[in-house]
Scaffold this motif. Structure first.
Motif, PDB file in Angstrom:
ATOM      1  N   ALA A  11       8.608  -4.303  15.236  1.00 40.26           N
ATOM      2  CA  ALA A  11       8.989  -3.183  14.368  1.00 40.26           C
ATOM      3  C   ALA A  11       8.945  -3.608  12.905  1.00 40.26           C
ATOM      4  CB  ALA A  11      10.384  -2.684  14.727  1.00 40.26           C
ATOM      5  N   LEU A  12       9.461  -4.813  12.609  1.00 38.43           N
ATOM      6  CA  LEU A  12       9.427  -5.324  11.245  1.00 38.43           C
ATOM      7  C   LEU A  12       7.991  -5.487  10.775  1.00 38.43           C
ATOM      8  CD1 LEU A  12      10.726  -6.700   8.733  1.00 38.43           C
ATOM      9  CD2 LEU A  12      10.512  -8.856   9.985  1.00 38.43           C
ATOM     10  N   ALA A  13       7.155  -6.095  11.608  1.00 40.70           N
ATOM     11  CA  ALA A  13       5.768  -6.341  11.223  1.00 40.70           C
ATOM     12  C   ALA A  13       5.020  -5.039  10.987  1.00 40.70           C
ATOM     13  CB  ALA A  13       5.062  -7.163  12.308  1.00 40.70           C
ATOM     14  N   THR A  14       5.252  -4.046  11.839  1.00 32.67           N
ATOM     15  CA  THR A  14       4.583  -2.762  11.676  1.00 32.67           C
ATOM     16  C   THR A  14       5.089  -2.032  10.443  1.00 32.67           C
ATOM     17  OG1 THR A  14       4.363  -2.601  14.093  1.00 32.67           O
ATOM     18  CG2 THR A  14       3.969  -0.603  12.830  1.00 32.67           C
ATOM     19  N   ALA A  15       6.415  -2.106  10.196  1.00 34.67           N
ATOM     20  CA  ALA A  15       6.974  -1.486   8.994  1.00 34.67           C
ATOM     21  C   ALA A  15       6.456  -2.173   7.742  1.00 34.67           C
ATOM     22  CB  ALA A  15       8.504  -1.540   9.036  1.00 34.67           C
ATOM     23  N   LEU A  16       6.385  -3.518   7.777  1.00 34.67           N
ATOM     24  CA  LEU A  16       5.843  -4.247   6.633  1.00 34.67           C
ATOM     25  C   LEU A  16       4.352  -3.992   6.474  1.00 34.67           C
ATOM     26  CD1 LEU A  16       7.667  -7.706   6.796  1.00 34.67           C
ATOM     27  CD2 LEU A  16       7.947  -5.908   5.084  1.00 34.67           C
ATOM     28  N   ALA A  17       3.669  -3.745   7.585  1.00 36.77           N
ATOM     29  CA  ALA A  17       2.254  -3.390   7.505  1.00 36.77           C
ATOM     30  C   ALA A  17       2.078  -2.112   6.698  1.00 36.77           C
ATOM     31  CB  ALA A  17       1.665  -3.220   8.907  1.00 36.77           C
ATOM     32  N   GLY A  18       3.053  -1.202   6.845  1.00 34.82           N
ATOM     33  CA  GLY A  18       3.004   0.046   6.095  1.00 34.82           C
ATOM     34  C   GLY A  18       3.402  -0.112   4.642  1.00 34.82           C
ATOM     35  N   THR A  19       4.176  -1.172   4.335  1.00 32.60           N
ATOM     36  CA  THR A  19       4.649  -1.353   2.956  1.00 32.60           C
ATOM     37  C   THR A  19       3.883  -2.445   2.211  1.00 32.60           C
ATOM     38  OG1 THR A  19       6.367  -2.901   3.717  1.00 32.60           O
ATOM     39  CG2 THR A  19       6.979  -0.599   3.514  1.00 32.60           C
ATOM     40  N   ILE A  20       3.617  -3.578   2.882  1.00 31.55           N
ATOM     41  CA  ILE A  20       2.858  -4.643   2.222  1.00 31.55           C
ATOM     42  C   ILE A  20       1.386  -4.271   2.268  1.00 31.55           C
ATOM     43  CG2 ILE A  20       2.261  -7.086   2.187  1.00 31.55           C
ATOM     44  CD1 ILE A  20       4.864  -7.716   3.459  1.00 31.55           C
ATOM     45  N   GLY A  21       0.988  -3.453   1.337  1.00 28.59           N
ATOM     46  CA  GLY A  21      -0.386  -2.984   1.280  1.00 28.59           C
ATOM     47  C   GLY A  21      -0.960  -3.188  -0.098  1.00 28.59           C
ATOM     48  N   THR A  22      -1.892  -2.345  -0.471  1.00 35.97           N
ATOM     49  CA  THR A  22      -2.529  -2.474  -1.775  1.00 35.97           C
ATOM     50  C   THR A  22      -1.548  -2.231  -2.907  1.00 35.97           C
ATOM     51  OG1 THR A  22      -3.209  -0.164  -1.675  1.00 35.97           O
ATOM     52  CG2 THR A  22      -4.768  -1.805  -0.886  1.00 35.97           C
ATOM     53  N   GLY A  23      -0.397  -1.601  -2.611  1.00 35.11           N
ATOM     54  CA  GLY A  23       0.613  -1.412  -3.642  1.00 35.11           C
ATOM     55  C   GLY A  23       1.098  -2.732  -4.191  1.00 35.11           C
ATOM     56  N   ASN A  24       1.091  -3.786  -3.354  1.00 33.76           N
ATOM     57  CA  ASN A  24       1.547  -5.102  -3.791  1.00 33.76           C
ATOM     58  C   ASN A  24       0.550  -5.791  -4.718  1.00 33.76           C
ATOM     59  OD1 ASN A  24       2.642  -4.652  -0.829  1.00 33.76           O
ATOM     60  ND2 ASN A  24       4.111  -5.932  -1.911  1.00 33.76           N
ATOM     61  N   ILE A  25      -0.691  -5.367  -4.670  1.00 37.78           N
ATOM     62  CA  ILE A  25      -1.717  -5.960  -5.534  1.00 37.78           C
ATOM     63  C   ILE A  25      -2.239  -4.914  -6.521  1.00 37.78           C
ATOM     64  CG2 ILE A  25      -3.939  -7.140  -5.604  1.00 37.78           C
ATOM     65  CD1 ILE A  25      -3.428  -8.124  -2.775  1.00 37.78           C
ATOM     66  N   VAL A  26      -2.936  -3.914  -5.996  1.00 40.41           N
ATOM     67  CA  VAL A  26      -3.532  -2.884  -6.851  1.00 40.41           C
ATOM     68  C   VAL A  26      -2.449  -2.044  -7.514  1.00 40.41           C
ATOM     69  CG1 VAL A  26      -5.145  -0.949  -6.918  1.00 40.41           C
ATOM     70  CG2 VAL A  26      -5.538  -2.834  -5.334  1.00 40.41           C
ATOM     71  N   GLY A  27      -1.378  -1.710  -6.754  1.00 40.57           N
ATOM     72  CA  GLY A  27      -0.314  -0.881  -7.303  1.00 40.57           C
ATOM     73  C   GLY A  27       0.398  -1.553  -8.464  1.00 40.57           C
ATOM     74  N   VAL A  28       0.673  -2.846  -8.325  1.00 41.50           N
ATOM     75  CA  VAL A  28       1.329  -3.592  -9.403  1.00 41.50           C
ATOM     76  C   VAL A  28       0.422  -3.656 -10.629  1.00 41.50           C
ATOM     77  CG1 VAL A  28       2.214  -5.854 -10.093  1.00 41.50           C
ATOM     78  CG2 VAL A  28       2.757  -4.938  -7.831  1.00 41.50           C
ATOM     79  N   ALA A  29      -0.855  -3.940 -10.398  1.00 42.61           N
ATOM     80  CA  ALA A  29      -1.810  -4.012 -11.507  1.00 42.61           C
ATOM     81  C   ALA A  29      -1.922  -2.664 -12.209  1.00 42.61           C
ATOM     82  CB  ALA A  29      -3.173  -4.451 -10.985  1.00 42.61           C
ATOM     83  N   THR A  30      -1.958  -1.582 -11.435  1.00 38.29           N
ATOM     84  CA  THR A  30      -2.044  -0.241 -12.015  1.00 38.29           C
ATOM     85  C   THR A  30      -0.794   0.086 -12.814  1.00 38.29           C
ATOM     86  OG1 THR A  30      -3.399   0.475 -10.137  1.00 38.29           O
ATOM     87  CG2 THR A  30      -2.414   2.198 -11.497  1.00 38.29           C
ATOM     88  N   ALA A  31       0.367  -0.321 -12.314  1.00 35.95           N
ATOM     89  CA  ALA A  31       1.624  -0.067 -13.021  1.00 35.95           C
ATOM     90  C   ALA A  31       1.642  -0.783 -14.368  1.00 35.95           C
ATOM     91  CB  ALA A  31       2.811  -0.523 -12.170  1.00 35.95           C
ATOM     92  N   ILE A  32       1.157  -2.020 -14.402  1.00 39.62           N
ATOM     93  CA  ILE A  32       1.116  -2.775 -15.651  1.00 39.62           C
ATOM     94  C   ILE A  32       0.136  -2.149 -16.631  1.00 39.62           C
ATOM     95  CG2 ILE A  32       0.464  -4.995 -16.688  1.00 39.62           C
ATOM     96  CD1 ILE A  32       1.528  -6.360 -14.163  1.00 39.62           C
TER      97      ILE A  32
END
Length: 471
Positions: A78-99
Motif C-alpha cells: 500500500a505504501l509503495a503504491t501510494a508513493l508510486a502515485g506521489t513520487i512522480g514527475t512532481g518531484n523532478i519536473v514539478g519542483v523545477a517548474t515551481a522554481i
C-alpha cells in the motif's frame, strides 16, 4: 485542433484562477493547520512514534509485508503504491517548474504545504480506514467517496469527488506523467513522442490489466529502487556543489516573501507566484488534501486507523520534505536555474553539472521510472472512482481508455497538460476537504484513544470501531 486547445486553455485559466486562487490556497493550508492543532501537533511531537511505526517498521515488523489476507494488500505494498502515485514527475519536473514560475521562494511554500499537509493526509487515512468495507468478493473498498457517503450520508458529494477523481487520473496521474517521459526522452535521445507514447501505453497495459495485486507487486519493487537511486544521486550533486548550499537556503527564504507578479499589498502576497506555485506543486507531488492515496491505503491489511494515518504522514514527509528538497537543492546549488530552461531540462542541467553527459541520462531514466510508477498508481485511483460511479462492469473500459490516454499525453502541450492537472487537483480537493473537516471530531477522538492506550501500555493494534461504520 489548435482552436480546441486554445478553448481548453481559456476555460482552464478561468477555472484554475478560482481553484488555485487565494481562497483555495488558504483552504488547503488552514485545513492542515486545523488538524495540526487539533491533534496536538502530532507530526512534530510524535515524530518518533510515527517514524517507528512506518520507516523503522518496514525493516523490523513482519506485519508490514504480510500478504496472507486475500482481500487486502500488505502495508508495504500500500505504501509503495501510494508513493508510486506521489513520487512522480512532481518531484523532478514539478519542483523545477515551481522554481521557474515562482522563484526559489516557491520551495519554502512547498515545505509549508507539506508540514501542515501531513496532518490532512493523516486525517484522510484515519477516516478511510474507519469507513472502509468488504465487497462481495471480500476485498476492501475505501476512499473519500466511501467516508463521504457513509460518514456524512451525502451521496451527491461523494459522486462529485468520484467524478473529479476519475477526471484527475487522466491529468495528474496520466497525461502529465506521460508528457514528462516523452519530453525527457526527446531531449536526451531524440525519440519520437508518438513512439514513446505507444511504448509506455503497452508497458502500462501489461500491469494495469492485471489488477491491483499485479500492480502492487510491481510498485513494491520499482518504488524503493528508484527512490534510493535518485536520493543517492541527488545527494551526491549537492555534495559536489556544497559551497552553494548557504546561498540556496538564503534564496529560498528571502524569495518566499516577495511580491512576485502580484498586485501588491496583502492581497499581492497571497497571490504571489511563490505561494501559488509552491502550494500547487506541493499538493501536486504529495497529494495532501486530494484524498487520492486513501483509496489504495484503505486496501491494506492495517487494522488500526491511526497507524494507517501515520503511513500518510510518512508519505508526505518522504515525498516532499526529502525528495523534493533534494531536487530543489541540486538545482539551486548547481546554478541550473540561472541558465534558463523548464521542466526536465532544468533538472538535467543540474545533474549534468556533476555527472557530465551521464547526468542527462540519469534524470531521463529517473523521470521515466517515477512517471511510469505514478501512471500505475493513479490508474487504480481512477478505476475505483469509476467503479463507484458505474459499477464493476465499467472497469475494463476505463482501463483501456486510461492506457490510450498515455499516448495523448506524450504528444500534448507541456504547459496545457500541467495547468489542466493543477485545476483538476483543486476541484478534487474541494469535496474531500469539506468531508474531512466535518468528520474531524472522529479523527481527534481516534487519535486521543490511540495515544491513551499507548500511554497505559495497552494493545495499540485494535480500536473501537465507530458505530456508523456499517455495511
Amino acid at each position: 485542433m489548435e482552436k480546441l486547445a486554445e478553448g481548453i486553455a481559456t476555460l482552464n485559466q478561468l477555472v484554475g484562477g478560482f481553484v488555485w486562487g487565494p481562497v483555495m490556497i488558504g483552504f488547503l493550508l488552514l485545513a492542515g493547520l486545523y488538524f495540526t492543532v487539533g491533534t496536538g501537533f502530532f507530526q512534530f511531537r510524535r515524530f518518533g512514534l510515527w517514524l517507528r511505526g512506518t520507516l523503522f517498521a518496514i525493516f523490523r515488523s513482519p506485519d508490514v509485508r504480510d500478504r496472507r489476507d486475500p482481500g487486502a494488500i500488505s502495508q508495504f505494498q500500500a505504501l509503495a503504491t501510494a508513493l508510486a502515485g506521489t513520487i512522480g514527475t512532481g518531484n523532478i519536473v514539478g519542483v523545477a517548474t515551481a522554481i521557474t514560475a515562482g522563484g526559489p521562494g516557491a520551495i519554502f511554500w512547498m515545505w509549508i504545504s507539506a508540514l501542515v499537509g501531513m496532518m490532512t493526509k493523516y486525517a484522510e487515512n484515519v477516516l478511510g480506514n474507519r469507513y472502509r468495507y468488504r465487497d462481495a468478493h471480500g476485498k476492501w473498498v475505501g476512499g473519500p467517496m466511501v467516508y463521504i457517503e457513509r460518514g456524512l450520508g451525502c451521496r451527491w458529494l461523494a459522486v462529485l469527488f468520484a467524478v473529479f477523481c476519475a477526471a484527475a487520473s487522466f491529468g495528474i496521474g496520466n497525461m502529465t506523467q506521460a508528457n514528462s517521459i516523452s519530453g525527457a526522452l526527446a531531449s536526451s535521445f531524440g525519440l519520437s513522442p508518438l513512439a514513446v507514447g505507444i511504448a509506455v501505453a503497452t508497458l502500462a497495459g501489461v500491469v494495469i490489466l492485471g489488477g491491483i495485486k499485479r500492480l502492487a507487486s510491481v510498485t513494491e519493487r520499482l518504488v524503493p529502487f528508484m527512490a534510493v537511486t535518485y536520493t543517492l544521486g541527488g545527494v551526491l550533486i549537492i555534495c559536489l556543489n556544497w559551497r552553494g548550499i548557504p546561498a540556496a537556503f538564503s534564496a529560498i527564504l528571502s524569495d518566499a516573501f516577495t511580491l512576485r507578479a502580484a498586485g501588491g499589498g496583502a492581497v499581492g502576497f497571497i497571490l504571489s507566484d511563490a505561494v501559488r506555485y509552491g502550494v500547487a506543486r506541493g499538493v501536486f507531488t504529495n497529494e495532501a488534501g486530494l484524498g487520492s492515496s486513501v483509496i489504495v491505503n484503505s486496501a491494506s491489511n492495517v487494522k488500526e486507523p491511526v497507524r494507517q494515518g501515520m503511513w500518510g504522514i510518512f508519505e508526505v514527509f518522504f515525498d516532499t520534505i526529502v525528495m523534493c528538497t533534494i531536487t530543489a537543492l541540486a538545482i539551486l546549488t548547481s546554478g541550473a536555474h540561472l541558465l534558463g530552461g523548464d521542466g526536465a531540462e532544468l533538472a538535467i542541467a543540474a545533474f549534468s553539472s556533476g555527472f557530465g553527459r551521464f547526468g542527462g541520462v540519469f534524470i531521463t531514466l529517473a523521470v521515466c521510472c517515477f512517471a511510469f510508477a505514478t501512471i500505475l498508481g493513479w490508474s487504480y485511483y481512477g478505476e475505483r472512482a469509476v467503479d463507484y460511479l458505474f459499477g464493476a462492469r465499467a472497469r475494463i473500459g476505463y482501463r483501456l481508455c486510461f492506457i490510450g490516454m498515455t499516448v495523448v499525453g506524450c504528444v500534448g502541450s507541456l504547459q496545457l497538460v500541467w495547468s489542466v492537472s493543477d485545476t483538476f487537483n483543486g476541484l478534487m480537493a474541494l469535496p474531500n476537504l469539506i468531508a474531512v473537516l466535518l468528520l474531524s471530531p472522529e479523527v481527534f477522538a481516534a487519535t486521543r484513544d490511540y495515544l491513551g492506550r499507548i500511554k497505559k501500555g495497552g494493545p495499540s493494534h485494535e480500536i473501537r470501531r465507530h458505530s456508523a461504520r456499517r455495511g
